[in-house]
Design a protein around this motif. Structure first.
Motif, short mmCIF file in Angstrom:
data_model
loop_
_atom_site.label_atom_id
_atom_site.label_comp_id
_atom_site.label_asym_id
_atom_site.label_seq_id
_atom_site.Cartn_x
_atom_site.Cartn_y
_atom_site.Cartn_z
N ASP A 1 -6.28 -7.76 8.64
CA ASP A 1 -6.02 -7.91 7.32
C ASP A 1 -5.23 -9.30 7.06
O ASP A 1 -5.12 -10.10 6.19
N ARG A 2 -4.18 -9.49 8.04
CA ARG A 2 -3.15 -10.47 7.50
C ARG A 2 -3.92 -11.90 8.10
O ARG A 2 -3.64 -12.67 7.13
N PHE B 1 -14.91 -8.79 1.39
CA PHE B 1 -14.28 -7.70 2.14
C PHE B 1 -13.25 -7.11 1.12
O PHE B 1 -12.74 -7.78 0.07
N LEU B 2 -13.02 -6.09 1.47
CA LEU B 2 -11.70 -4.99 0.71
C LEU B 2 -11.04 -4.14 1.81
O LEU B 2 -11.71 -3.77 2.82
N TYR B 3 -10.06 -3.81 1.44
CA TYR B 3 -9.16 -2.87 2.46
C TYR B 3 -9.09 -1.55 1.64
O TYR B 3 -9.38 -1.37 0.62
N ALA B 4 -9.01 -0.51 2.66
CA ALA B 4 -9.06 0.87 2.17
C ALA B 4 -7.86 1.75 3.18
O ALA B 4 -7.89 1.29 4.30
N GLU C 1 -10.33 5.53 -1.11
CA GLU C 1 -10.30 4.17 -1.17
C GLU C 1 -11.68 3.45 -0.73
O GLU C 1 -12.24 2.44 -1.25
N MET C 2 -11.99 4.07 0.67
CA MET C 2 -13.07 3.49 1.26
C MET C 2 -14.38 3.69 0.67
O MET C 2 -14.97 2.80 0.72
N ARG D 1 -5.40 1.81 7.97
CA ARG D 1 -6.06 0.94 7.10
C ARG D 1 -7.25 0.22 7.69
O ARG D 1 -7.09 -0.05 8.92
N VAL D 2 -8.21 0.31 7.12
CA VAL D 2 -9.35 -0.45 7.30
C VAL D 2 -9.91 -1.68 6.38
O VAL D 2 -9.40 -1.60 5.47
#
Ligand SMILES: Nc1ncnc2c1ncn2[C@@H]1O[C@H](COP(=O)(O)OP(=O)(O)O)[C@@H](O)[C@H]1O
Ligand SMILES: [Mg+2]
Length: 395
Positions: free
Chosen positions: A107-108, A124-127, A132-133, A183-184
């Motif tokens: 993510d960074r 993309f998105l994070y979850a 959230e996913m 976190r994914v």
């Protein structure tokens, strides 16, 4: 003789081993570190240390003990905060502590590449939770790829092709994640025509590129790589432009493996390693200077007058299929036997134990007058001659 430089190598796998050889040829003194004895690079280094590089105290103690001129990470799994501390104290971390910190977190580095530098990436998105996913998958769309933000070699990574598969993908990602952040990243699946690694070298004289390396991945690891990969001028220029932007942002000196997906004329940035790349092992036969020589020269501030491709080349990996401590590798003579129009070579990594899918060696082929397909066929033929014979097994 006083060494040209003292290098503390963090990670002692096959890439570290070739780097150690390259650095030692230029007069460096190399201390190879890893979590187990007799790791590939330790076998060829001047000195070694066995420690968990995720243990901040152990890592700091080893740096204090050896006071290296350069700290050279070879793997991602390192307590990178320690590197930041030592960089602040004046130590040289290759290519920079920030680069190692950003790239060990998907993510960074993605935030920097997509949001700060404006590189083209997949959606993309994070979850951080299953809820959230589920929402992220809806927004990004199916098919999509789910990866833990901290993982490598495809661990915890899966492709979601139907809504029913979301829960399983979450569980798989949580199981495969390293570190303490649950976190994914959920990213759109790219139906690329091909994918490449663009080896990019940041030197005091400017940024240099190798010919793009094509590769094929299976179960999270590369199976074969080849060079060159035919790319249109526009696509290559786009990849080089993005690679230059990201390595200039990360800073420091060294070689980077910048990964892209290519679909038609569209070039999509995927991720990068601030160090030699496994697919770049093809350069052990394809170039006048291997990716390890280039990394060593960039680190030591030595000139790189030109990078020359010897001809179409390929690498193919030898994988183990089980856990074993007592085994041998057979077929070396057959793998190295003359074949028309190609030159072949082999690297065996001498890892003390096998594991399912562990890389134990690589076959290399150069087709000076041929195509990348000729070289791929030759590398595959050579690796097929190698076999791991486990104790108790009848050949
Ligand atoms: N968004 C995507 N679309 C299509 N294929 C992907 C995508 N992300 C990853 N892959 C495939 O999975 C491989 C490994 O993914 P990558 O993000 O490079 O993880 P790793 O850090 O494990 O190398 C890629 O080289 C590519 O073949
Ligand atoms: Mg990758």
């Amino acid at each position: 003789m006083r060494p040209v430089a003292r290098i503390l190598l963090l990670g002692s796998g096959e890439l570290g081993r070739e780097f150690t050889i390259a650095a030692k040829r230029l007069g460096a003194y190399v201390i190879a570190c890893d979590s187990y004895e007799k790791a590939p690079a330790m076998q060829v280094a001047d000195d070694y240390e066995v420690l968990s590089m995720l243990d901040d105290e152990a890592l700091a103690a080893v740096i204090e003990k050896h006071r290296p001129d350069h700290i050279v990470p070879e793997v991602e799994a390192i307590r990178t905060e320690v590197l930041l501390d030592f960089e602040d104290k004046g130590y040289s971390v290759v290519p920079s502590a920030r680069a190692t910190m950003l790239t060990m977190n998907r993510d960074r580095i993605r935030d920097v590449a997509a949001n700060e530098l404006g590189l083209v990436t997949s959606r993309f998105l994070y979850a951080e939770t299953l809820e959230e996913m589920r929402a992220a998958v809806k927004t990004v769309g199916i098919p999509c790829v789910v990866k833990p933000v901290m993982s490598s070699s495809g661990k915890g990574q899966s492709i979601v092709t139907a809504e029913e598969a979301v829960d399983a993908a979450w569980d798989y990602a949580v199981e495969g994640m390293r570190g303490d952040r649950q976190r994914v990243i959920v990213e759109a699946f790219i139906a690329f025509d091909y994918e490449i690694t663009l080896l990019t070298i940041r030197t005091r004289q400017g940024v240099l590129f190798c010919e793009p390396i094509g590769h094929r991945q299976e179960l999270g690891d590369y199976r074969e790589s080849w060079q060159p990969t035919p790319m249109s001028k526009t696509a290559l220029a786009a990849a080089q432009d993005m690679a230059r932007k990201v390595v200039d942002d990360l800073g420091g000196y060294g070689l980077f493996g910048v990964e892209f997906f290519v679909a038609g004329e569209q070039v999509i940035f995927s991720e990068l390693s601030p160090r030699p790349h496994d697919t770049g092992m093809v350069t052990l036969i394809s170039q006048n200077l291997t990716e390890f020589d280039l990394h060593a020269r960039a680190i030591l501030g030595l000139p790189i007058p030109h990078i020359h491709l010897n001809g179409a080349s390929a690498s193919a990996v030898l994988l183990a299929d089980r856990h074993a401590e007592d085994f041998r590798i057979e077929g070396l003579a057959e793998a190295l036997a003359p074949a028309p129009g190609v030159e072949t070579d082999v690297r065996l990594f001498s890892k003390p134990v096998t594991r399912p899918n562990r890389r134990m060696g690589v076959a290399l082929a150069l087709a000076r007058e041929g195509t990348a397909d000729d070289a791929r066929a030759a590398a595959r033929a050579a690796v097929a001659k190698l076999s791991i014979v486990y104790a108790g097994e009848v050949q």
